[in-house]
Design an enzyme around this catalytic site. Structure first.
Site, PDB file in Angstrom:
ATOM      1  N   HIS A  80       0.821  -1.220   0.000  1.00  0.00           N
ATOM      2  CA  HIS A  80       0.000   0.000   0.000  1.00  0.00           C
ATOM      3  C   HIS A  80       0.850   1.264   0.000  1.00  0.00           C
ATOM      4  CE1 HIS A  80       0.194   0.851   4.446  1.00  0.00           C
ATOM      5  NE2 HIS A  80       0.218  -0.455   4.571  1.00  0.00           N
ATOM      6  N   ASP A  82      -0.253   4.427   0.937  1.00  0.00           N
ATOM      7  CA  ASP A  82      -0.545   5.458   1.946  1.00  0.00           C
ATOM      8  C   ASP A  82       0.187   5.175   3.253  1.00  0.00           C
ATOM      9  OD1 ASP A  82      -2.249   3.178   2.408  1.00  0.00           O
ATOM     10  OD2 ASP A  82      -3.449   4.406   3.763  1.00  0.00           O
ATOM     11  N   ASP A 143       6.107   1.307   6.479  1.00  0.00           N
ATOM     12  CA  ASP A 143       4.752   0.753   6.359  1.00  0.00           C
ATOM     13  C   ASP A 143       3.983   1.644   5.390  1.00  0.00           C
ATOM     14  OD1 ASP A 143       2.269  -0.322   6.660  1.00  0.00           O
ATOM     15  OD2 ASP A 143       1.998   0.323   8.730  1.00  0.00           O
ATOM     16  N   GLU A 176      -4.988   1.958   2.417  1.00  0.00           N
ATOM     17  CA  GLU A 176      -5.068   0.739   3.233  1.00  0.00           C
ATOM     18  C   GLU A 176      -5.255   1.086   4.705  1.00  0.00           C
ATOM     19  OE1 GLU A 176      -3.539  -2.668   5.694  1.00  0.00           O
ATOM     20  OE2 GLU A 176      -2.899  -0.595   5.668  1.00  0.00           O
ATOM     21  N   GLU A 177      -4.571   2.134   5.157  1.00  0.00           N
ATOM     22  CA  GLU A 177      -4.571   2.475   6.588  1.00  0.00           C
ATOM     23  C   GLU A 177      -5.940   2.928   7.079  1.00  0.00           C
ATOM     24  OE1 GLU A 177      -2.234   1.836   8.584  1.00  0.00           O
ATOM     25  OE2 GLU A 177      -0.336   1.815   7.510  1.00  0.00           O
ATOM     26  N   ASP A 199       3.431  -6.594   3.725  1.00  0.00           N
ATOM     27  CA  ASP A 199       3.029  -5.573   4.692  1.00  0.00           C
ATOM     28  C   ASP A 199       3.250  -6.088   6.114  1.00  0.00           C
ATOM     29  OD1 ASP A 199       1.996  -3.152   5.528  1.00  0.00           O
ATOM     30  OD2 ASP A 199      -0.099  -3.663   5.135  1.00  0.00           O
ATOM     31  N   HIS A 382       3.886   3.452  12.611  1.00  0.00           N
ATOM     32  CA  HIS A 382       2.939   4.546  12.898  1.00  0.00           C
ATOM     33  C   HIS A 382       3.458   5.532  13.937  1.00  0.00           C
ATOM     34  CE1 HIS A 382      -0.757   2.018  11.364  1.00  0.00           C
ATOM     35  NE2 HIS A 382       0.317   1.879  10.616  1.00  0.00           N
TER      36      HIS A 382
HETATM   37 ZN   LIG Z   1       0.747  -1.450   6.365  1.00  0.00          ZN
END
Ligand SMILES: [Zn+2]
Length: 410
Positions: A80, A82, A143, A176-177, A199, A382
């Site tokens: 992904h 994003d 990520d 995706e997030e 991922d 994150h």
């Molecule tokens: Zn991810």
């Protein structure tokens, strides 16, 4: 660093520097225009390495084909584009620590921040590796830009060789997030028999079990009246919303007190005022009966508060979000076994732990494209301590090459 390591490192840092944060509150698709900056760059880079059928779909996904040199199943590889909305992702300045010495890593833009093996135990295994982090004020975005770098690097090496491989399909998805990475058109556009997301975290992780997830919205309508003349008349929605929260199991079913295979009821947002309140929840469990039970607990809490104050109007709406991919994969473990065998070929012992979350693969699997999740090396996601080893990414790249090699028939 070897040429492969240099390529992975250059790709990762190039992609991470581009802000692609998604936005839950946006109704557009993709949720943020900035994701298209990376999407367009990836289109260009895919064309440069000789991928075919390269296109950017109207829902913001980048698709491409690596033509096969042998028969075999069509395999999809996804990552992904994003990054998570939960932490600052603007102005990411990736930097590379070459030959990590095992000590504390400090951050140029935030002297108070320190990354150590005590904080992140996996780091202790990475002495001598090349470590990529952000500069202290942002997340890194490994990520899932590590996944993109891995797939593009493996795709380039595969295209440059004529070793046997079946047709491979690549997809880089937006959003995706925020749980919107799999557009309903994606399974048909991907056209894969099965697929993998890159991922995941530590080397060896091959995951085929995710949460089953529902979302819930509770609304509380009170009775509004001037507080000076409210005696016996006012029904305060804030008070009732608080009672609903207080009635939920605080010690056993909250994210902050659960791990392993336990699910939770998580209040994510509470908004409104004395006349109207809205509470949003996410419900998570690995099993459907456990998920249904959590829904019943929430409904019972609402019903109990409603019974105590008939003048209020309380509603509780629960809707499905995604389902544990294990329900489908355990019926046919071919994709999982293929990845495990390819990992063992590389001397990597596969580990499968349930993901306490969902991936694009959860939705894809449910929609008919079985899709386990593979490691990239990414850690401490994150947040400002996010880091990844270039050598771990190289292992993931070898895994993709190995899956393609093993899947080729004849
Ligand atoms: Zn991810």
């Amino acid at each position: 660093m070897s040429a492969l390591h240099e390529e992975l490192c250059a790709r990762l840092t190039r992609y991470c520097a581009i802000d692609t944060q998604s936005d839950e509150d946006s109704a557009s698709s993709p949720s943020t225009e900035i994701q298209l900056t990376l999407a367009r760059l990836l289109v260009q880079e895919l064309q440069e390495i000789g991928a075919q059928d390269v296109r950017l779909t109207e829902y913001g996904a980048v698709l491409a084909t690596i033509p096969g040199t042998a028969p075999g199943p069509v395999i999809g590889f996804l990552a992904h584009m994003d990054t998570a909305p939960q932490f600052n992702a603007t102005g990411v300045k990736p930097r590379v620590i070459r030959g990590y010495n095992g000590g504390a890593i400090t951050f140029p833009d935030n002297p108070a921040l320190v990354l150590t093996p005590e904080v992140s135990p996996y780091l202790a295994e990475k002495v001598g590796h090349d470590i990529v982090t952000a500069s202290g004020t942002t997340l890194l975005g490994a990520d899932d830009k590590a996944g993109i770098a891995v797939i593009l690097t493996a795709a380039r090496t595969l295209l440059a060789s004529d070793s046997p491989r079946p047709t491979l399909r690549l997809a880089f998805t937006p959003d995706e997030e925020i749980g919107r990475g799999v557009d309903k058109r994606l399974p048909a556009d991907l056209g894969a028999d099965f697929a993998y997301t890159f991922d995941g975290g530590a080397v060896g992780e091959i995951e085929y079990e995710s949460f089953s997830a529902d979302g819930a919205t509770v609304t509380v309508k009170g009775v509004s009246i001037h507080p000076g003349t409210a005696k016996g008349k006012m029904v305060n929605a804030i008070t009732l919303a608080s009672k609903i929260i207080a009635a939920l199991p605080q010690a056993t079913m909250q994210p902050e007190v659960t791990d392993g295979r336990d699910g939770f009821i998580h209040a994510t947002e509470m908004t409104g005022g004395s006349s109207d309140m809205t509470i949003k929840f996410i419900l998570r469990d690995f099993e459907l009966d456990g998920l249904a039970q959590k829904g019943e607990i929430l409904r019972a809490a609402c019903a109990a508060v409603q019974a105590g104050e008939p003048r209020a109007e309380i509603t509780c709406t629960i809707r499905p979000q995604y389902r544990n991919m294990r329900y489908w994969l355990e019926k046919d473990m071919t994709p999982v076994d293929l990845a495990r065998d390819a990992a063992r070929d590389l001397g990597i012992e596969p580990v499968s732990v349930p993901i306490r979350g969902g991936t694009d693969g959860s939705r894809l699997t449910e929609m008919g494209v079985p899709c386990p999740n593979l490691f990239t090396g990414m850690q401490e996601l994150h947040g400002p301590l996010e880091w990844i080893s270039v050598q771990d990414m190289a292992r993931a790249t070898e895994l993709m090459q190995g899956i393609a090699r093993r899947a080729a028939q004849g």
